[in-house]
Design a protein around this motif. Structure first.
Motif, PDB file in Angstrom:
ATOM      1  N   PRO A   1     102.741  52.979 -43.180  1.00 25.39           N
ATOM      2  CA  PRO A   1     102.557  52.907 -41.733  1.00 25.39           C
ATOM      3  C   PRO A   1     102.782  54.263 -41.074  1.00 25.39           C
ATOM      4  CG  PRO A   1     104.745  52.134 -42.317  1.00 25.39           C
ATOM      5  CD  PRO A   1     104.037  52.451 -43.619  1.00 25.39           C
TER       6      PRO A   1
ATOM      7  N   ARG B   1     100.080  46.295 -32.946  1.00 20.37           N
ATOM      8  CA  ARG B   1     101.000  46.859 -31.973  1.00 20.37           C
ATOM      9  C   ARG B   1     100.226  47.816 -31.086  1.00 20.37           C
ATOM     10  NH1 ARG B   1     103.459  43.228 -33.148  1.00 20.37           N
ATOM     11  NH2 ARG B   1     105.496  43.037 -34.105  1.00 20.37           N
TER      12      ARG B   1
ATOM     13  N   GLN C   1     100.827  51.309 -34.300  1.00 15.96           N
ATOM     14  CA  GLN C   1     101.135  51.432 -35.732  1.00 15.96           C
ATOM     15  C   GLN C   1      99.855  51.141 -36.492  1.00 15.96           C
ATOM     16  OE1 GLN C   1     104.292  48.899 -37.520  1.00 15.96           O
ATOM     17  NE2 GLN C   1     103.029  48.813 -39.369  1.00 15.96           N
TER      18      GLN C   1
ATOM     19  N   THR D   1     112.535  51.570 -49.788  1.00 16.26           N
ATOM     20  CA  THR D   1     111.256  50.936 -50.067  1.00 16.26           C
ATOM     21  C   THR D   1     111.512  49.544 -50.622  1.00 16.26           C
ATOM     22  OG1 THR D   1     110.276  53.081 -50.519  1.00 16.26           O
ATOM     23  CG2 THR D   1     109.087  51.152 -51.347  1.00 16.26           C
TER      24      THR D   1
ATOM     25  N   PHE E   1     114.216  49.304 -42.722  1.00 18.77           N
ATOM     26  CA  PHE E   1     115.160  50.171 -42.015  1.00 18.77           C
ATOM     27  C   PHE E   1     116.457  49.432 -41.757  1.00 18.77           C
ATOM     28  CE2 PHE E   1     110.776  51.149 -40.997  1.00 18.77           C
ATOM     29  CZ  PHE E   1     110.710  52.499 -41.302  1.00 18.77           C
TER      30      PHE E   1
ATOM     31  N   ALA F   1     119.361  54.374 -45.027  1.00 19.59           N
ATOM     32  CA  ALA F   1     118.896  53.897 -43.721  1.00 19.59           C
ATOM     33  C   ALA F   1     117.417  53.504 -43.769  1.00 19.59           C
ATOM     34  CB  ALA F   1     119.120  54.976 -42.667  1.00 19.59           C
ATOM     35  N   GLN F   2     116.691  54.091 -44.722  1.00 20.00           N
ATOM     36  CA  GLN F   2     115.312  53.649 -44.999  1.00 20.00           C
ATOM     37  C   GLN F   2     115.166  53.524 -46.501  1.00 20.00           C
ATOM     38  OE1 GLN F   2     111.915  56.109 -43.610  1.00 20.00           O
ATOM     39  NE2 GLN F   2     110.845  55.512 -45.480  1.00 20.00           N
TER      40      GLN F   2
ATOM     41  N   PHE G   1     102.929  55.978 -36.884  1.00 17.27           N
ATOM     42  CA  PHE G   1     103.263  55.499 -35.548  1.00 17.27           C
ATOM     43  C   PHE G   1     102.775  56.481 -34.493  1.00 17.27           C
ATOM     44  CE2 PHE G   1     106.285  54.129 -38.736  1.00 17.27           C
ATOM     45  CZ  PHE G   1     106.275  52.753 -38.573  1.00 17.27           C
TER      46      PHE G   1
ATOM     47  N   LYS H   1     106.292  47.380 -38.409  1.00 18.17           N
ATOM     48  CA  LYS H   1     107.624  47.951 -38.606  1.00 18.17           C
ATOM     49  C   LYS H   1     108.376  48.057 -37.278  1.00 18.17           C
ATOM     50  CE  LYS H   1     106.253  47.915 -42.651  1.00 18.17           C
ATOM     51  NZ  LYS H   1     106.558  46.597 -43.284  1.00 18.17           N
TER      52      LYS H   1
ATOM     53  N   TYR I   1     119.134  57.188 -33.565  1.00 22.28           N
ATOM     54  CA  TYR I   1     119.507  57.296 -34.980  1.00 22.28           C
ATOM     55  C   TYR I   1     121.004  57.557 -35.101  1.00 22.28           C
ATOM     56  CZ  TYR I   1     119.059  58.323 -39.926  1.00 22.28           C
ATOM     57  OH  TYR I   1     119.170  58.282 -41.297  1.00 22.28           O
ATOM     58  N   PHE I   2     121.765  56.514 -35.193  1.00 24.27           N
ATOM     59  CA  PHE I   2     123.221  56.618 -35.261  1.00 24.27           C
ATOM     60  C   PHE I   2     123.755  57.497 -34.134  1.00 24.27           C
ATOM     61  CE2 PHE I   2     121.987  56.015 -39.830  1.00 24.27           C
ATOM     62  CZ  PHE I   2     122.549  54.748 -40.001  1.00 24.27           C
TER      63      PHE I   2
ATOM     64  N   VAL J   1     104.469  46.469 -50.189  1.00 22.33           N
ATOM     65  CA  VAL J   1     105.316  47.582 -50.620  1.00 22.33           C
ATOM     66  C   VAL J   1     105.450  48.469 -49.401  1.00 22.33           C
ATOM     67  CG1 VAL J   1     105.490  49.600 -52.129  1.00 22.33           C
ATOM     68  CG2 VAL J   1     104.485  47.466 -53.003  1.00 22.33           C
TER      69      VAL J   1
ATOM     70  N   LYS K   1     109.990  57.655 -42.587  1.00 22.46           N
ATOM     71  CA  LYS K   1     109.300  57.278 -41.358  1.00 22.46           C
ATOM     72  C   LYS K   1     110.146  57.628 -40.134  1.00 22.46           C
ATOM     73  CE  LYS K   1     106.341  56.026 -44.202  1.00 22.46           C
ATOM     74  NZ  LYS K   1     105.456  57.179 -44.542  1.00 22.46           N
ATOM     75  N   ILE K   2     111.388  58.019 -40.379  1.00 23.11           N
ATOM     76  CA  ILE K   2     112.257  58.494 -39.296  1.00 23.11           C
ATOM     77  C   ILE K   2     112.446  59.986 -39.505  1.00 23.11           C
ATOM     78  CG2 ILE K   2     114.530  58.320 -38.211  1.00 23.11           C
ATOM     79  CD1 ILE K   2     114.785  55.516 -39.482  1.00 23.11           C
TER      80      ILE K   2
ATOM     81  N   PRO L   1     108.303  50.510 -46.215  1.00 19.31           N
ATOM     82  CA  PRO L   1     109.634  50.927 -45.797  1.00 19.31           C
ATOM     83  C   PRO L   1     110.335  49.846 -44.987  1.00 19.31           C
ATOM     84  CG  PRO L   1     108.018  51.879 -44.327  1.00 19.31           C
ATOM     85  CD  PRO L   1     107.243  51.124 -45.375  1.00 19.31           C
TER      86      PRO L   1
ATOM     87  N   HIS M   1     106.727  57.827 -51.432  1.00 22.28           N
ATOM     88  CA  HIS M   1     107.198  57.112 -50.246  1.00 22.28           C
ATOM     89  C   HIS M   1     107.994  58.120 -49.428  1.00 22.28           C
ATOM     90  CE1 HIS M   1     105.968  53.403 -52.145  1.00 22.28           C
ATOM     91  NE2 HIS M   1     106.661  53.723 -53.210  1.00 22.28           N
ATOM     92  N   THR M   2     107.575  58.355 -48.194  1.00 26.83           N
ATOM     93  CA  THR M   2     108.203  59.415 -47.397  1.00 26.83           C
ATOM     94  C   THR M   2     108.902  58.829 -46.173  1.00 26.83           C
ATOM     95  OG1 THR M   2     106.235  59.830 -46.050  1.00 26.83           O
ATOM     96  CG2 THR M   2     106.387  61.014 -48.146  1.00 26.83           C
TER      97      THR M   2
END
Lengths: 417, 417
Positions: free
Chosen positions: A201, A410, A216, B218, B203, B215-216, A203, B154, A171-172, B199, A154-155, B201, A151-152
């Protein structure tokens, strides 16, 4: 009393049973009225009184206690009779469209506006079951070949992969971007597990409003180390596709094309010749892809065909060149019924090759620091691929628009529901 | 020559073989030098000359042709001798830390800055294998119980679920938000398949910088229709956890706790009493959760415990109240070793109940239009849960910080690599 499913009714002839589901259809004929109940597994016919039928509405959720009665007219050989009906959730507004016709008659935008309803249509459900089965087959095939699921993020902190089509996020208080693919991360994870995959997903801020683009989509990514070149990757992909098609056939009861043990493969130059493209053409167009797809059926009886050796200038910087002719790449596309559904290839694996490639592209190294780190600390020759799940499903079912096989698509114009 | 893996060497005694992988460690002793090679499956010992050892560097990727020789000193009973070594990818910079020590000695920020390297450490690899196995077990368990896998958006058009902790995105010039959970979509999909899972991500723009927030992360989500109440959901979750633990034990070779066929369950009020909380306390704190976790081990020999019936005011608007006492909910948390790793419950299923709940909360209905659509068109009683994968894995392995079991964590301060 235990609820049973519509598909189990035939085993309960003459018994009193409880079923539950949605009122798929109400049919009031001259002498008899029917309620067609829909549950997760199928439909069943319930003989109701005209009064019962008048008090009910399609898509209401009901629980029915009734007798299972053999019937030659009923599609499944049994129907339910003498029902007592309890409404669990009543529909008291007109439906925007009917879900029991062979095809949804509403326009696609109307269907998508009411996705919670249109997805209940059997054709839409089938497409999503095919997608689920394809994902399951993908994982089964790869786990059997020692791939590890990852799982990698996405941001991401820099819009490195292709600056244009990227979504910006706050992002913050700092700029962030939505990942266009897990490309960099899956490569780094080759350094950890040798072979990895991810279903997730991705984007794209695609400004193009076509039948095959989504903002997406679900990407079925794999990456593997210790390859000789892209042909090892293609062989693994071919085996994986074979399991995917078998899983779709078995779980979603959809006819799937045969995956040849060796999928025909043509070079970029040959593909252009087959398509009758003018000499010196720099890229494949959708029309060329269709022509190559037809050729593969005609000449090899295969609905799949690889096109290899795309020009390096058309592939991303991490692509490994063909050692015999470095203007061309060890990259490939897989066409299915004339549409590109997979992109893959061998990647660069030496740090110095990355520095040279980025420098040649006029790119600064700093935004790539975390990525290059993995190559600095030892990475084997490797390659991988990404399958676009929605495109695959659309092509498999002969559906023209990917939005029809996506639960809540989307795109340029749509962010709801 | 076909490459073989380190774990296959014992079957090839006295043969010449090819292995490949990373140089995990170089050890130059007085009379002999060793190269420890690491591949996807394990380690193997190679006897090298001092000269070979001097020319190599740890983490370089090599291919070695050598003889498999029985050895009483070698951990696996065999070692490789008379090697010829080909470097596939050379490391020519000092490593920021060593990966072959029992524990990584670098600070956590340094490890995370060099995730491509630190993830190669056996403890980090093990955590990610546990995560992969837990996800696989989750899917296996649910597919066997008729759940269908879904992929949901997402990017969402309104920050409805909890306004504060949401990331804003620029969606083709309009405001968009990253989904904090697939909650609304999985509920709508109950109307399509009755039982669904995802399953994927999620946020959270969490301003809190703790050892258990990302912040992310699974989320392992499931939702099921035609339930009587939350207890049906808990029973399904319990069966699912059992398969997950068995899959982790089998695939990741990690000892897992027994999942009782009925996990002990206490009401919110009982939980507060057990924890010795002052009367009238409105919520569980981490300290209370630990106390309830200890109680479950002491009284029931269970490392898992459900807390049910949280006050309605502490649960989201879609939560179904307890019909016997509507100030309390049909919601639950599952604590594992004293930490909340799952939140779930029964949801409202009637359109009019949603309208009432949102109105009572002072919320406008319009941003929820696409969501409410599904309830207007018939939805059965339903419920579900969300498991935080990283929290589960951290708790399972006794790791204090979720960042240590996440491949490339994202938090308040970190967006790279």
């Amino acid at each position: 009393m235990q609820r049973i499913l519509s598909t189990q009714l035939v085993a309960h002839e003459h018994e009193t049973v409880t079923v539950a589901g949605w009122i798929h259809r109400l049919r009031m004929l001259k002498t008899v009225s029917f309620l067609i109940l829909r549950d997760a597994e199928g439909l069943c016919q319930v003989v109701v009184s005209e009064r019962q039928a008048r008090e009910l509405a399609e898509e209401s959720v009901v629980e029915i206690v009734a007798t299972v009665t053999p019937s030659e007219q009923a599609p499944s050989g049994v129907e339910l009779t003498s029902p007592s009906i309890r409404v669990l959730s009543a529909v008291d507004v007109p439906l925007p469209f009917e879900t029991h016709r062979p095809a949804l008659s509403a326009s696609l935008p109307t269907q998508l506006d009411h996705a919670a309803l249109s997805l209940r249509h059997p054709a839409r459900r089938r497409a999503l079951r095919v997608a689920a089965a394809a994902s399951a087959g993908f994982r089964t095939a790869l786990e059997a070949q020692r791939f590890v699921e990852i799982h990698t993020p996405k941001i991401v902190g820099s819009s490195t992969e292709s600056g244009a089509d990227v979504f910006r996020i706050d992002y913050f208080g700092r700029p962030g971007y939505l990942a266009q693919s897990p490309q960099f991360y899956k490569q780094l994870m080759v350094g950890v597990f040798e072979r990895v995959f991810e279903v997730g997903p991705v984007f794209r801020a695609e400004p193009s409003d076509t039948a095959r683009h989504l903002a997406q989509y679900t990407s079925l990514d794999a990456e593997m180390g210790f390859v000789t070149d892209h042909r090892d990757v293609m062989a693994t992909l071919t085996r994986t596709l074979d399991v995917m098609m078998a899983t779709v056939a078995e779980r979603a009861r959809v006819e799937t094309p045969k995956v040849p043990s060796e999928i025909p493969s043509v070079s970029f130059a040959e593909a252009l010749r087959i398509a009758g493209a003018p000499a010196g053409e720099g890229d494949m167009t959708p029309a060329y892809e269709r022509a190559v797809g037809e050729w593969a059926v005609r000449e090899h009886g295969s609905e799949f065909v690889y096109v290899t050796g795309y020009p390096m200038r058309k592939r991303p910087f991490y692509t490994h060149p063909d050692p015999a002719d470095p203007a061309y790449s060890n990259g490939f596309d897989l066409l299915f019924r004339g549409l590109e559904i997979v992109t893959g290839g061998q990647r660069l694996h030496r740090y110095e090759d990355y520095v040279a490639a980025l420098t040649a592209a006029g790119e600064p190294l700093e935004p790539y620091a975390g990525y290059l780190d993995g190559f600095r600390y030892g990475m084997p020759p490797h390659g991988g691929w990404a399958i676009g799940l929605e495109r695959l499903v659309a092509r498999l079912l002969g559906v023209a628009n990917v939005r029809e096989v996506t639960a809540f698509p989307r795109d340029l114009h749509r962010i709801a529901p």
